[in-house]
Design an enzyme around this catalytic site. Structure first.
Site, short mmCIF file in Angstrom:
data_model
loop_
_atom_site.label_atom_id
_atom_site.label_comp_id
_atom_site.label_asym_id
_atom_site.label_seq_id
_atom_site.Cartn_x
_atom_site.Cartn_y
_atom_site.Cartn_z
N LYS A 51 0.84 -1.21 0.00
CA LYS A 51 0.00 0.00 0.00
C LYS A 51 0.87 1.26 0.00
CE LYS A 51 -3.73 -2.53 2.19
NZ LYS A 51 -4.43 -2.96 3.40
N GLN A 95 -4.79 -1.66 9.55
CA GLN A 95 -4.64 -2.99 8.96
C GLN A 95 -5.25 -4.05 9.87
OE1 GLN A 95 -3.51 -3.51 5.85
NE2 GLN A 95 -3.74 -5.71 6.02
N ASP A 118 -11.22 2.73 3.73
CA ASP A 118 -11.43 1.28 3.69
C ASP A 118 -12.92 0.94 3.57
OD1 ASP A 118 -9.57 -0.74 3.57
OD2 ASP A 118 -9.03 -0.64 5.70
N1 GUN Z 1 -6.66 -7.01 6.01
C1 GUN Z 1 -6.88 -7.76 4.90
N2 GUN Z 1 -7.43 -7.01 3.93
C2 GUN Z 1 -7.58 -5.78 4.43
C3 GUN Z 1 -8.09 -4.55 3.90
O1 GUN Z 1 -8.56 -4.44 2.76
N3 GUN Z 1 -8.06 -3.49 4.75
C4 GUN Z 1 -7.57 -3.57 6.01
N4 GUN Z 1 -7.60 -2.49 6.76
N5 GUN Z 1 -7.10 -4.68 6.52
C5 GUN Z 1 -7.10 -5.77 5.74
#
Ligand code: GUN
Length: 285
Positions: A51, A95, A118
């Site tokens: 990211k 996350q 998100d």
């Molecule tokens: N953990 C696995 N996929 C994601 C996601 O798309 N966003 C977040 N914040 N955590 C994750």
């Protein structure tokens, strides 16, 4: 035909890069994304690194905040509140998964609705269900629909089946398909006569987290198959679909890796730019 999510995501990132550089020139500001990660879960570290790297590629300011997995829920909420009022930050992502002692829902809801890139807040999920385009659509469902949109199919009168009922993927994806007019069924791995239901589907989205779960004999000839799975098998990444078998009868199919995965990151950055625009481009500036 293989749906190339990697290529599609690269095009999106290229366009975002141009957009961001225009904003920088025009108003002297760029979008910012904060990513909070707790502890050192290896999979989470890999996702966060991708990211941050994507932000760098596009010219988005990123701030990685690494915290102890022993942090209390209250302290974590304080960190989020600091970011909620940070003018350089337009998007906040925590996350997941979080350690057991922290309530995920409380944490997601602590993020300001203006910065919920998100789309995990209950209010954001509500907007997805209602088809309110002002809100943020969670990244994986948005990436899935983006890829389906590329096929220029009219979803009215089509049967869509989503296998998996998670809040992050299954439920929002089903809502988006419903809003596009598809007759949508949400199943899970224990659904009775799953094969019978799947055999009637024009579009299948699989998000169950089981390698090779969807087999050729469960799919109608010519169906579109979207594989959301990321499973690690003996050092190799594979999806929830038996690609070799299903690709023989599907009209379109996403590979793993290189399908939905890269689209998720592209949509995160798209949401971050959207958050920035909502904040900074008022009055046609
Ligand atoms: N953990 C696995 N996929 C994601 C996601 O798309 N966003 C977040 N914040 N955590 C994750």
């Amino acid at each position: 035909m293989i749906i190339d999510g990697k290529k599609c995501s690269e095009e999106i990132l290229e366009n975002l890069k141009k957009e961001v550089s225009e904003y920088k020139e025009r108003i002297g500001k760029i979008p910012g994304l904060a990513v909070i990660i707790l502890g050192d879960n290896p999979a989470s570290k890999i996702y966060v690194r991708s990211k941050i790297r994507a932000c760098e590629k596009v010219g988005i300011y990123s701030k990685e905040i690494v915290l102890s997995d022993k942090i209390s829920e209250a302290e974590l909420i304080k960190e989020i509140e600091k970011l909620n009022s940070d003018k350089d930050i337009n998007g906040i992502l925590v996350q997941l998964p979080l350690p057991e002692h922290i309530n995920e829902k409380k944490i997601c809801d602590a993020i300001s609705i203006r910065k919920d890139v998100d789309g995990f807040k209950q209010e954001s999920l509500g907007k997805i269900v209602l088809g309110d385009e002002d809100g943020f659509i969670s990244c994986t469902p948005q990436g899935i629909i983006y890829l389906i949109d590329q096929l220029n199919m009219d979803l009215n009168g089509k049967n869509a089946v989503v296998v998996g009922r998670s809040n992050i993927v299954g439920k929002p994806t089903a809502s988006l398909l419903i809003n596009k007019g598809a007759t949508t069924t949400v199943c899970n791995s224990k659904t009775k006569d799953l094969t019978g239901i799947l055999k009637r589907a024009d579009i299948i989205v699989v998000a169950v987290g089981k390698a090779g779960f969807l087999k050729k004999d469960m799919v109608k000839e010519g169906a579109v198959v979207i594989d959301v799975g990321i499973n690690r098998e003996g050092g190799k990444i594979c999806g929830d679909v038996d690609f070799e078998g299903v690709s023989q009868i599907a009209s379109h199919i996403t590979p793993v890796p290189g399908g939905v995965g890269p689209m998720t990151i592209a949509m995160l950055l798209k949401n971050t730019v959207k958050a920035f625009c909502k904040e900074e481009l008022v009055n046609g500036k």
